[in-house]
Scaffold this motif. Structure first.
Motif, PDB file in Angstrom:
ATOM      1  N   UNK A 132       0.859  -1.189   0.000  1.00 12.20           N
ATOM      2  CA  UNK A 132       0.000   0.000   0.000  1.00 12.20           C
ATOM      3  C   UNK A 132       0.894   1.238   0.000  1.00 12.20           C
ATOM      4  N   UNK A 162       1.365   5.477  -0.339  1.00  5.76           N
ATOM      5  CA  UNK A 162       0.737   6.787  -0.128  1.00  5.76           C
ATOM      6  C   UNK A 162       1.616   7.904  -0.669  1.00  5.76           C
ATOM      7  N   UNK A 174       1.063  12.523  -1.027  1.00  6.74           N
ATOM      8  CA  UNK A 174       0.096  13.561  -0.664  1.00  6.74           C
ATOM      9  C   UNK A 174      -0.779  13.959  -1.846  1.00  6.74           C
ATOM     10  N   UNK A 178      -1.592  13.345  -6.273  1.00  7.50           N
ATOM     11  CA  UNK A 178      -1.255  12.578  -7.475  1.00  7.50           C
ATOM     12  C   UNK A 178      -0.296  13.344  -8.391  1.00  7.50           C
ATOM     13  N   UNK A 179      -0.258  14.663  -8.272  1.00  9.55           N
ATOM     14  CA  UNK A 179       0.651  15.469  -9.104  1.00  9.55           C
ATOM     15  C   UNK A 179       2.007  15.554  -8.389  1.00  9.55           C
ATOM     16  N   UNK A 185      -0.574  -2.736  -4.754  1.00  7.12           N
ATOM     17  CA  UNK A 185      -1.956  -3.178  -4.545  1.00  7.12           C
ATOM     18  C   UNK A 185      -2.903  -1.998  -4.462  1.00  7.12           C
ATOM     19  N   UNK A 186      -2.458  -0.944  -3.802  1.00  9.27           N
ATOM     20  CA  UNK A 186      -3.349   0.195  -3.538  1.00  9.27           C
ATOM     21  C   UNK A 186      -2.517   1.457  -3.401  1.00  9.27           C
ATOM     22  N   UNK A 210      -3.014   5.549  -2.319  1.00  9.45           N
ATOM     23  CA  UNK A 210      -3.934   6.519  -1.721  1.00  9.45           C
ATOM     24  C   UNK A 210      -3.227   7.869  -1.583  1.00  9.45           C
ATOM     25  N   UNK A 211      -4.032   8.924  -1.511  1.00 11.98           N
ATOM     26  CA  UNK A 211      -3.499  10.286  -1.431  1.00 11.98           C
ATOM     27  C   UNK A 211      -4.084  11.027  -0.222  1.00 11.98           C
ATOM     28  N   UNK A 212      -3.516  12.209   0.039  1.00 10.20           N
ATOM     29  CA  UNK A 212      -4.189  13.172   0.902  1.00 10.20           C
ATOM     30  C   UNK A 212      -3.844  13.117   2.376  1.00 10.20           C
ATOM     31  N   UNK A 213      -2.822  12.364   2.775  1.00  9.05           N
ATOM     32  CA  UNK A 213      -2.564  12.188   4.205  1.00  9.05           C
ATOM     33  C   UNK A 213      -1.490  13.109   4.777  1.00  9.05           C
ATOM     34  N   UNK A 254       1.664   6.538   9.685  1.00  5.24           N
ATOM     35  CA  UNK A 254       0.997   5.253   9.426  1.00  5.24           C
ATOM     36  C   UNK A 254       1.998   4.187   8.980  1.00  5.24           C
ATOM     37  N   UNK A 292       0.875   0.266   9.261  1.00  3.89           N
ATOM     38  CA  UNK A 292      -0.436   0.233   8.607  1.00  3.89           C
ATOM     39  C   UNK A 292      -0.338   0.291   7.093  1.00  3.89           C
ATOM     40  N   UNK A 293       0.720   0.912   6.585  1.00  4.59           N
ATOM     41  CA  UNK A 293       0.944   1.021   5.142  1.00  4.59           C
ATOM     42  C   UNK A 293       2.418   0.691   4.880  1.00  4.59           C
TER      43      UNK A 293
END
Lengths: 270, 270
Positions: free
Chosen positions: A163, A165, A167, A169-170, A188-189, A191-194, A201, A206-207
């Motif tokens: 997983x 991460x 912040x 996508x750009x 697998x995954x 994610x953004x925005x953290x 994490x 966790x990631x």
């Protein structure tokens, strides 16, 4: 640099707690407030600076003037203050100002104590959730309202199970973004925005990966200390130390770090 | 449907609290746990289902069997149960399972009470931050560890001043994604990764727009009730009711909703 004594280490840990407490108070006083004013620090992109940033860094600098006048300070808002020791407190009063402005509990107060070769101790504090992630000097702990917990990165060893991460996508420049999305296509995954919470994490197991570009030293020194204390690895995209900022690859373990580095190191050194 | 009496409304609000309390306990029992097992519900994309999802929905269904046997239930994990009243409890035990699996405090428990024409009352509960956002029957409140607060959307009236959230940058189909990114190019700031917490932030007046596609009814009914109670507007991309899911546009006020709809309504009805 001479090895720090146990007393000295404990004193530093205690000062870091007081800094984080002070910044927590100042940042929460303005968080989600109706009257929060922002201004644009840069002509080129949206970069809000808030009263809370300045108030939190000022509070930390006042404490350091009292408790650690011998050390240098590097802070996001007020620059470099030279001390006499070979230790520097590296402060980001609000990492993730855009998240802060949007009311998300993803921003954090970053506090690192840095020696000549890089960070020795770090704190990632999330004032709203009241979680504090600390690493260095033998400590690797999260303290929070749901209890305390040892920080320990996880063992995911392949990209296809990882997983990732970041912040935004750009990510960075065109070539950096392209390498990031090549990596993202193999995990697998994604994610953004953290904001800095992603590094916390990762330290908490966790990631598995955090990848960013264009960072400043104060964005990454505390995360480096916390993640390394938890068993993870943080480097730039060539596998070199990342504490001067720029491109960052943080991974939970050496095998996964190597797999991500295979892709990111294709980008010529910037 | 006959107007509900004050007693009936208060009874529904009380039941919704008990459901949220029960789901909070079950979801927190597994959150950030080391042994969390996931399985893949879909052959086509990553869609983890956890023990926590099932345990939380089961706990809520048991409570409804005891307290509201006359009502229907629609839940993400266990489908539709037909009752005798014209009220349906619409349950998403964990909205944002990917966030849940990654340890982020962005997922939530969604509980809505729906009449024949749409949601009447809704709860967005974030168990880890212990925040509960409630709207409907004259109520528009957040309860949490930093105190209680009235929900009230904000007055940002132009796209160029608006903050837009969506869970993923890969919004829906190609044509949906293209419209989303046209909108994103006109706002001040676009952020990702907040799951249902984005709707809560909109109701709290922290952000201005949430745009998503491909939603299920249980993803959006509670957010509709909460946001409308706070003064906001939620429709599909043609300006029609959104409580059956699909494409969703949530805005803090009518002027901003109209500006976003101008762009999103270019997409032919799906």
């Amino acid at each position: 640099m001479a090895e720090l004594s146990t007393d000295e280490r404990n004193a530093i840990i205690a000062v870091a707690q007081r800094l984080a407490d002070a910044a927590r108070k100042e940042t929460l006083a303005h968080f989600r407030g109706a009257g929060l004013q922002t201004e644009n620090k840069s002509q080129h992109h949206f970069d809000p600076v808030t009263e809370a940033d300045r108030a939190a860094e000022t509070a930390m600098r006042h404490l350091l003037a009292e408790l650690r006048p011998q050390d240098s300070i590097l802070g996001e808002e007020f620059g470099f203050h030279e001390g006499e020791s070979d230790l520097t407190w590296v402060l980001d009063p609000i990492d993730g100002t855009r998240g802060y402005m949007s009311g998300t509990p993803t921003w954090g107060v970053l506090i690192a104590l840095c020696g000549p070769d890089g960070p020795l101790f770090g704190v990632i504090d999330q004032p709203y959730t009241a979680e504090r992630f600390m690493g260095g000097f033998g400590l690797a702990e999260m303290h929070g309202p749901h209890g305390n917990r040892r920080l320990d990165t996880r063992e995911t060893s392949t990209l296809e199970r990882a997983v990732l991460f970041s912040t935004f996508p750009e990510v960075g420049t065109d070539v950096e973004r392209s390498a990031f999305h090549t990596l993202a296509s193999q995990v697998k995954l994604t994610r953004y925005g953290m904001d800095c919470y992603a590094y916390a994490l990762l330290a908490l197991g966790q990631i598995d990966l955090v990848v960013e570009a264009g960072l400043q030293p104060y964005d990454i020194q505390a995360p480096i200390a916390v993640i390394e204390a938890a068993g993870g690895i943080v480097t730039d995209w060539q596998g070199n130390p990342a504490h001067q900022g720029g491109r960052v690859l943080a991974a939970g373990n050496a095998q996964l770090h190597a797999a991500a580095l295979d892709i990111l190191s294709q980008v010529p050194a910037g």
